[in-house]
Write a protein that holds these residues in place. Structure first.
Motif, PDB file in Angstrom:
ATOM      1  N   ARG A  25      63.237  24.618  16.692  1.00  0.00           N
ATOM      2  CA  ARG A  25      62.857  26.006  16.868  1.00  0.00           C
ATOM      3  C   ARG A  25      64.088  26.901  16.921  1.00  0.00           C
ATOM      4  N   VAL A  26      63.878  28.154  16.522  1.00  0.00           N
ATOM      5  CA  VAL A  26      64.951  29.133  16.569  1.00  0.00           C
ATOM      6  C   VAL A  26      65.112  29.680  17.969  1.00  0.00           C
ATOM      7  N   THR A  27      63.991  30.021  18.593  1.00  0.00           N
ATOM      8  CA  THR A  27      64.007  30.613  19.923  1.00  0.00           C
ATOM      9  C   THR A  27      63.982  29.517  20.982  1.00  0.00           C
ATOM     10  N   PRO A  28      64.210  29.833  22.245  1.00  0.00           N
ATOM     11  CA  PRO A  28      64.202  28.814  23.293  1.00  0.00           C
ATOM     12  C   PRO A  28      62.882  28.039  23.351  1.00  0.00           C
ATOM     13  N   ALA A  29      62.950  26.881  23.947  1.00  0.00           N
ATOM     14  CA  ALA A  29      61.790  25.996  24.006  1.00  0.00           C
ATOM     15  C   ALA A  29      60.560  26.729  24.510  1.00  0.00           C
ATOM     16  N   GLY A  30      59.447  26.494  23.825  1.00  0.00           N
ATOM     17  CA  GLY A  30      58.178  27.080  24.243  1.00  0.00           C
ATOM     18  C   GLY A  30      57.892  28.440  23.662  1.00  0.00           C
ATOM     19  N   ALA A  31      58.810  28.985  22.877  1.00  0.00           N
ATOM     20  CA  ALA A  31      58.635  30.336  22.355  1.00  0.00           C
ATOM     21  C   ALA A  31      58.237  30.299  20.895  1.00  0.00           C
ATOM     22  N   GLY A  32      57.056  30.806  20.594  1.00  0.00           N
ATOM     23  CA  GLY A  32      56.696  31.201  19.253  1.00  0.00           C
ATOM     24  C   GLY A  32      56.393  30.144  18.221  1.00  0.00           C
ATOM     25  N   ARG A  33      55.485  30.504  17.317  1.00  0.00           N
ATOM     26  CA  ARG A  33      55.138  29.706  16.150  1.00  0.00           C
ATOM     27  C   ARG A  33      56.094  30.047  15.010  1.00  0.00           C
ATOM     28  N   PRO A  34      56.140  29.245  13.934  1.00  0.00           N
ATOM     29  CA  PRO A  34      57.055  29.529  12.817  1.00  0.00           C
ATOM     30  C   PRO A  34      56.877  30.929  12.240  1.00  0.00           C
ATOM     31  N   GLU A  35      55.628  31.393  12.141  1.00  0.00           N
ATOM     32  CA  GLU A  35      55.392  32.711  11.564  1.00  0.00           C
ATOM     33  C   GLU A  35      55.838  33.844  12.481  1.00  0.00           C
ATOM     34  N   VAL A  36      56.224  33.490  13.700  1.00  0.00           N
ATOM     35  CA  VAL A  36      56.739  34.485  14.645  1.00  0.00           C
ATOM     36  C   VAL A  36      58.247  34.286  14.864  1.00  0.00           C
ATOM     37  N   ALA A  37      58.654  33.045  15.029  1.00  0.00           N
ATOM     38  CA  ALA A  37      60.042  32.752  15.395  1.00  0.00           C
ATOM     39  C   ALA A  37      60.883  32.198  14.265  1.00  0.00           C
ATOM     40  N   GLY A  38      60.245  31.821  13.132  1.00  0.00           N
ATOM     41  CA  GLY A  38      61.003  31.141  12.096  1.00  0.00           C
ATOM     42  C   GLY A  38      61.259  29.691  12.469  1.00  0.00           C
ATOM     43  N   SER A  54      75.656  15.723   1.698  1.00  0.00           N
ATOM     44  CA  SER A  54      76.027  16.419   2.930  1.00  0.00           C
ATOM     45  C   SER A  54      74.783  16.776   3.728  1.00  0.00           C
ATOM     46  N   PRO A  55      74.867  16.679   5.059  1.00  0.00           N
ATOM     47  CA  PRO A  55      73.795  17.228   5.893  1.00  0.00           C
ATOM     48  C   PRO A  55      73.969  18.745   6.010  1.00  0.00           C
ATOM     49  N   ALA A  56      72.900  19.429   6.333  1.00  0.00           N
ATOM     50  CA  ALA A  56      72.942  20.878   6.522  1.00  0.00           C
ATOM     51  C   ALA A  56      71.732  21.286   7.346  1.00  0.00           C
ATOM     52  N   TYR A  57      71.761  22.520   7.825  1.00  0.00           N
ATOM     53  CA  TYR A  57      70.615  23.134   8.484  1.00  0.00           C
ATOM     54  C   TYR A  57      70.184  24.337   7.652  1.00  0.00           C
ATOM     55  N   VAL A  58      68.881  24.532   7.529  1.00  0.00           N
ATOM     56  CA  VAL A  58      68.336  25.674   6.805  1.00  0.00           C
ATOM     57  C   VAL A  58      67.497  26.506   7.767  1.00  0.00           C
ATOM     58  N   TYR A  59      67.863  27.774   7.918  1.00  0.00           N
ATOM     59  CA  TYR A  59      67.057  28.706   8.704  1.00  0.00           C
ATOM     60  C   TYR A  59      66.086  29.412   7.772  1.00  0.00           C
ATOM     61  N   LEU A  60      64.791  29.353   8.122  1.00  0.00           N
ATOM     62  CA  LEU A  60      63.737  30.051   7.399  1.00  0.00           C
ATOM     63  C   LEU A  60      63.175  31.142   8.301  1.00  0.00           C
ATOM     64  N   PRO A  61      63.194  32.395   7.867  1.00  0.00           N
ATOM     65  CA  PRO A  61      62.741  33.495   8.724  1.00  0.00           C
ATOM     66  C   PRO A  61      61.229  33.464   8.918  1.00  0.00           C
ATOM     67  N   PRO A  62      60.723  34.170   9.912  1.00  0.00           N
ATOM     68  CA  PRO A  62      59.273  34.165  10.176  1.00  0.00           C
ATOM     69  C   PRO A  62      58.440  34.531   8.955  1.00  0.00           C
TER      70      PRO A  62
END
Length: 298
Positions: A25-38, A54-62
């Protein structure tokens, strides 16, 4: 680092150039669904032409998960650490996903996909994002293989200059070089506390193998003086007190200003340093700047 290894199948039918191996999750534990928090997805990438893995991380916005935007594509940016760096630090310590989420929510930047990894893709060697003759083709991995793999899996904007690239320290040097060498891919490149020429030391080994052209192209000074000015936007950062790259950064700005159509912007702090705290102060403005300069279709 304490991340567990993941087996990547390189044989035919091994699942393509990109595999999602985890999610957080993007936000702290317990906060938001993907369509809200990404969401942040952990991936493994294998370069189609370079065979660099290579490993990487991908951030997907809400918005990526919202029903109203199912057909929408998004601008994307490669985010690089310094050397040796850990990709997780971009998520947890420099807080790129959380910052992008908050800025977009406040209307200060467009929703953007972030692909976060370290430039050390042939560890422990520091290749300085160089296509090493007879060695790792690192520049080609970042300029060709990585955007291709990510675009094949995620809804990324198409068209010239639809990607951005940003990094700190070694990653900042790489970001500027990638944007200058590949403006058809990267519409903007931001170097936070960057330097402007590839070092040669025990961590790099012989990057150039006697190849003068490769060595010249690794120097941003040489590129400014000898290559056609690229149609891209560059951002550099430094601090008047606390950073060793201040004078070089001022010199770089002055040189780029004389070379249209390349565009130059800067973030100059009164006091800072070569550290996470300084970069956290610069990242919000950098992401806003990047968002306004990446082209392509959305």
């Amino acid at each position: 680092e304490d991340g567990q290894g993941v087996v990547v199948d390189h044989s035919a039918g091994g699942g393509g150039p990109l595999k999602v191996v985890g999610e957080r999750r993007v936000t702290p534990a317990g906060a938001g669904r993907p369509e809200v928090a990404g969401r942040v997805q952990e991936i493994q990438v294998v370069g189609r032409t370079t065979r660099i893995a290579s490993p990487a991380y991908v951030y997907l916005p809400p918005e990526y998960f919202q029903a109203a935007h199912r057909a929408r594509t998004f601008p994307a940016a490669v985010v690089l650490t310094g050397y040796p760096g850990t990709a997780s630090a971009l998520v947890d310590k420099l807080r790129y996903p959380r910052t992008a989420h908050d800025l977009a929510g406040a209307g200060r930047m467009r929703p953007m996909i972030l692909v976060m990894l370290r430039p050390t893709v042939a560890p422990p060697r520091d290749t300085e994002c160089v296509d090493v003759p007879g060695g790792p083709q690192t520049e080609s991995f970042f300029a060709k293989d990585l955007p291709e793999a990510v675009s094949s899996h995620y809804r990324v904007n198409k068209g010239r200059g639809s990607w951005g690239v940003v990094g700190n320290s070694t990653g900042g040097y790489c970001a500027l070089k990638l944007a200058m060498h590949h403006p058809e891919v990267f519409g903007a490149g931001a170097g936070l506390s960057a330097y402007y020429d590839a070092p040669t030391d025990p961590t790099t080994g012989d990057l150039f193998q006697g190849d003068a052209e490769t060595e010249n192209r690794a120097s941003l000074w040489w590129c400014l003086e000898n290559l056609p000015a690229p149609d891209t936007s560059l951002l550099v950062s430094s601090s008047k007190s606390g950073e060793t790259n201040y004078r070089d950064t001022v010199k770089f700005i002055d040189l780029v200003k004389e070379r249209e159509p390349t565009r130059i912007s800067s973030i100059i702090l009164e006091s800072g340093g070569h550290n996470f705290n300084t970069w956290r102060r610069e990242i919000p403005a950098t992401l806003e700047w990047l968002s306004g300069r990446i082209g392509g279709r959305s």
